[in-house]
Design a protein around this motif. Structure first.
Motif, short mmCIF file in Angstrom:
data_model
loop_
_atom_site.label_atom_id
_atom_site.label_comp_id
_atom_site.label_asym_id
_atom_site.label_seq_id
_atom_site.Cartn_x
_atom_site.Cartn_y
_atom_site.Cartn_z
N GLY A 14 -50.40 14.00 -1.33
CA GLY A 14 -50.01 13.06 -2.38
C GLY A 14 -49.92 13.65 -3.76
N ARG A 44 -47.46 11.61 -5.71
CA ARG A 44 -47.60 10.17 -5.50
C ARG A 44 -47.15 9.37 -6.70
N LYS A 89 -48.78 8.68 -0.25
CA LYS A 89 -49.61 9.86 -0.05
C LYS A 89 -48.80 11.00 0.57
#
Length: 208
Positions: free
Chosen positions: A38, A41, A47
């Motif tokens: 991740g 992210r 993730k």
């Protein structure tokens, strides 16, 4: 490590692959520990950086290319920065935000084309129609994102409301009436008050 197999039927397995015409079984191996770090992210909300890279690529590809590599890279960086600033919290928000970027870019391109001088009216009108549809799509996506995030919900708390037999309780939005009507709803007995200070207190009607 996680492996995903795509098995064939027993009949296919019994027949040589070159005779059956069935493609050989494929095994996909995924390193979950590696793929779910991740690091990106903030861009796609996932993730999985593989997913985040897909969302980033899809969003940046909606920007009109100028042919100038430096300018195109700056625009792509701008899109990525926008994705980060809108803070997707999961994969669903990552998709919605990427689509919002696409709708915004396409709408502005249509608006720009509508303003090209010397074009026939039908082209001008068609560009504006498409821009209008895209703007509505953007608004729909934004509404969906806000619903997913739990925004836009109003809460009204009703306290100490007593309705006697034969009485009626009015709960809803009551607008201020013209002169001669109710001037201060707050002064009415058994008023229902909203948590929103801009809304009026709501009277509860009862029998005399």
């Amino acid at each position: 490590m996680a492996a995903i197999d795509h098995p064939r039927s027993k009949q296919d397995q019994a027949v040589p692959e070159q005779e059956s015409g069935v493609a050989p079984r494929k095994t996909i191996t995924i390193d979950l520990e590696e793929s779910l770090k991740g690091a990106m992210r903030a861009i796609g909300g996932s993730k999985s950086d593989g997913w985040n890279e897909i969302v980033a690529s899809q969003a940046t590809n909606t920007v009109w290319k100028t042919g100038n590599e430096i300018l195109d890279n700056e625009r792509a960086n701008g899109v990525l920065t926008g994705l980060i600033c809108m803070k997707p919290r999961d994969e669903f928000e990552g998709m919605l935000i990427a689509q919002m970027v696409a709708a915004q870019n396409a709408a502005m391109e249509c608006y720009k084309r509508a303003m090209v001088p010397g074009q026939i009216f039908q082209w001008h009108q068609e560009s504006l129609n498409q821009a209008n549809k895209l703007s509505r799509t953007f608004a729909t996506l934004l509404e969906a994102l806000n619903r997913h995030r739990g925004k836009g919900q109003q809460k009204v708390t009703v306290e100490h409301v007593h309705v006697h037999a034969g009485g009626q309780a009015v709960v809803g939005v009551v607008e201020r009436q013209a002169p001669g009507g109710l001037k201060k709803l707050e002064d009415q007995p058994h008023a229902v008050r909203s948590e929103d200070p801009e809304r009026e207190a709501l009277p509860v009607a009862r029998n005399a």
